[in-house]
Design a protein around this motif. Sequence first.
Motif, PDB file in Angstrom:
ATOM      1  N   GLN A   1       0.830  -1.202   0.000  1.00 49.56           N
ATOM      2  CA  GLN A   1       0.000   0.000   0.000  1.00 49.56           C
ATOM      3  C   GLN A   1       0.870   1.259   0.000  1.00 49.56           C
ATOM      4  N   ALA A   2       0.596   2.163  -0.952  1.00 54.76           N
ATOM      5  CA  ALA A   2       1.415   3.369  -1.091  1.00 54.76           C
ATOM      6  C   ALA A   2       1.276   4.284   0.118  1.00 54.76           C
ATOM      7  N   VAL A   3       0.058   4.412   0.647  1.00 49.26           N
ATOM      8  CA  VAL A   3      -0.149   5.306   1.782  1.00 49.26           C
ATOM      9  C   VAL A   3       0.594   4.808   3.015  1.00 49.26           C
ATOM     10  N   LEU A   4       0.670   3.491   3.168  1.00 49.25           N
ATOM     11  CA  LEU A   4       1.411   2.928   4.291  1.00 49.25           C
ATOM     12  C   LEU A   4       2.918   3.057   4.086  1.00 49.25           C
ATOM     13  N   GLN A   5       3.358   2.998   2.848  1.00 50.46           N
ATOM     14  CA  GLN A   5       4.780   3.165   2.560  1.00 50.46           C
ATOM     15  C   GLN A   5       5.264   4.556   2.952  1.00 50.46           C
ATOM     16  N   GLU A   6       4.447   5.574   2.698  1.00 49.21           N
ATOM     17  CA  GLU A   6       4.819   6.940   3.081  1.00 49.21           C
ATOM     18  C   GLU A   6       4.950   7.063   4.596  1.00 49.21           C
ATOM     19  N   LYS A   7       3.989   6.467   5.320  1.00 49.63           N
ATOM     20  CA  LYS A   7       4.056   6.505   6.789  1.00 49.63           C
ATOM     21  C   LYS A   7       5.295   5.759   7.289  1.00 49.63           C
TER      22      LYS A   7
END
Length: 499
Positions: free
Chosen positions: A459-465
């Motif tokens: 998941q891209a959003v989790l990668q940013e976090k």
Amino acid sequence: MIGEHILSPCPEYPTPVKACAISACGNFAVVGTAGGWIERFNLQSGISRGSYTDASERKRGAHGGEVVGVACDSTNTVLISGGFNGDVKVWDFKGRGLKSRWEIGCSLVKIVYHRYNGLLATVADDLVIRLFDVVALKMVRKFEGHSDRITDVCFSEDGKWLLSSSMDGTIRIWDVILARQIDAIHVDVSVTGLSLSPNMDVLATTHVDQNGVYLWVNQTMFSAPTNKVGSYGSGKAIVSVDLPSVSSTEKKSLDNDFDKAVIIPQVEDSSDLSVLSKQIPDLVTLSLLPKSQWQSLINLDIIKERNKPIEPPKKPEKAPFFLPSIPSLSGEILFKPRESGEEEKDSQGGETEKSKRKADFPLSQFLQYLQSAADADNFAAFTEYIKELSPSTLDMELRMLQIIDDDDEEETSKRPELHFIELLLDYFIHEISCRNNYEFIQAIIRLFLKIHGESVRRQAVLQEKAQKLLEIHSGVWQKIDKLFQSTRCMVSFLSNSQF
């Protein structure tokens, strides 16, 4: 008081007790009084097992003056005692006869005995520390250097170092084998007591008019030895060190203070809580949980495998009657109501009911705390809640959010589990930034990545976090690593002075 016995030495002429010691076996207690009387007691029965008397003394007793200290060896062979008048005596522990006597020549202040190497350190009013070999019955070392009253001395665990403190504000480290001083520091507040940890990595000190314990880190335990000739290990130069401050609101710069020591204050008044609640900048705090609790999170798989039953449970011949119940995350027992035939048919064939049940994601108390903490942007209550959970319960709560069927990325992005995984990453970022409960949070992060690492990768959003968490964590760890490397220590070996 745990024991039921009260030990009263010399009941005919009672005087205050000034020194006491317990034998290595734990069966005997030796008590010395201000009147020079030394008596041995059995701890189990509380019965006196005889007194130690010297016939050469004018009055009946072991010493002519106050007993400064007593000590027993590791085999219950000899007893060592020191008198205020400056005499050190070695007694036969069982026979209670006098074996040897040393005259210091001035008043004795303190004695410290190391059971494993058989050395006795004595502190006298002439500011000289003398070492006696109890086995050979002779003086083997003499250390001079303090310019004011010596307040405390202690041996290292291996008996190779002797540390001493004085009212002149200095702490000195003496090498017993080399018979010389290897290090010394000067503090602005005189030291009243010191104690070295068994691993020789931390020294605890107390100071005049200071309601706290100061911890000093031994740099030789955290860095490689150096050949650089500096103030440490020279035996002559003394490094001046300022004690750190408790409050972060003082004008004094705290950036350099953490290179010297860390103070653990004692709370005496509730008004001080407001000051202590403000964390000192760049200070990392621990959770104060038992080591086994957060270490079990890391080794949970090993523990489960070790506790795995050898055989599956066997069905009893006559099983008792059970009411059907509904499983709940809260732990409450909810009995399942009896369904009619139509309801059973609808539940089996109705796609609408199935999709509705799937959309209705149950919120456990763990998720409720997490959601409310994220909404309020205050994770203190959530931290206190998970600190009370057992390692297995915390592991179960994290695994309940695990996304297994994540082939369809669009459907996965709408799943409620993803939302709570993102909130957990926000929680980790907040706690690491604040440097709170450091070792506990590290263990949870490791368990979290072990369970949800694949979901974070997809998941891209989790990668940013996760990338933000990595950057913050790296910055905090660099400060901690720099702290250990640059901490001003008391002892630093030269290569030619190592054992």
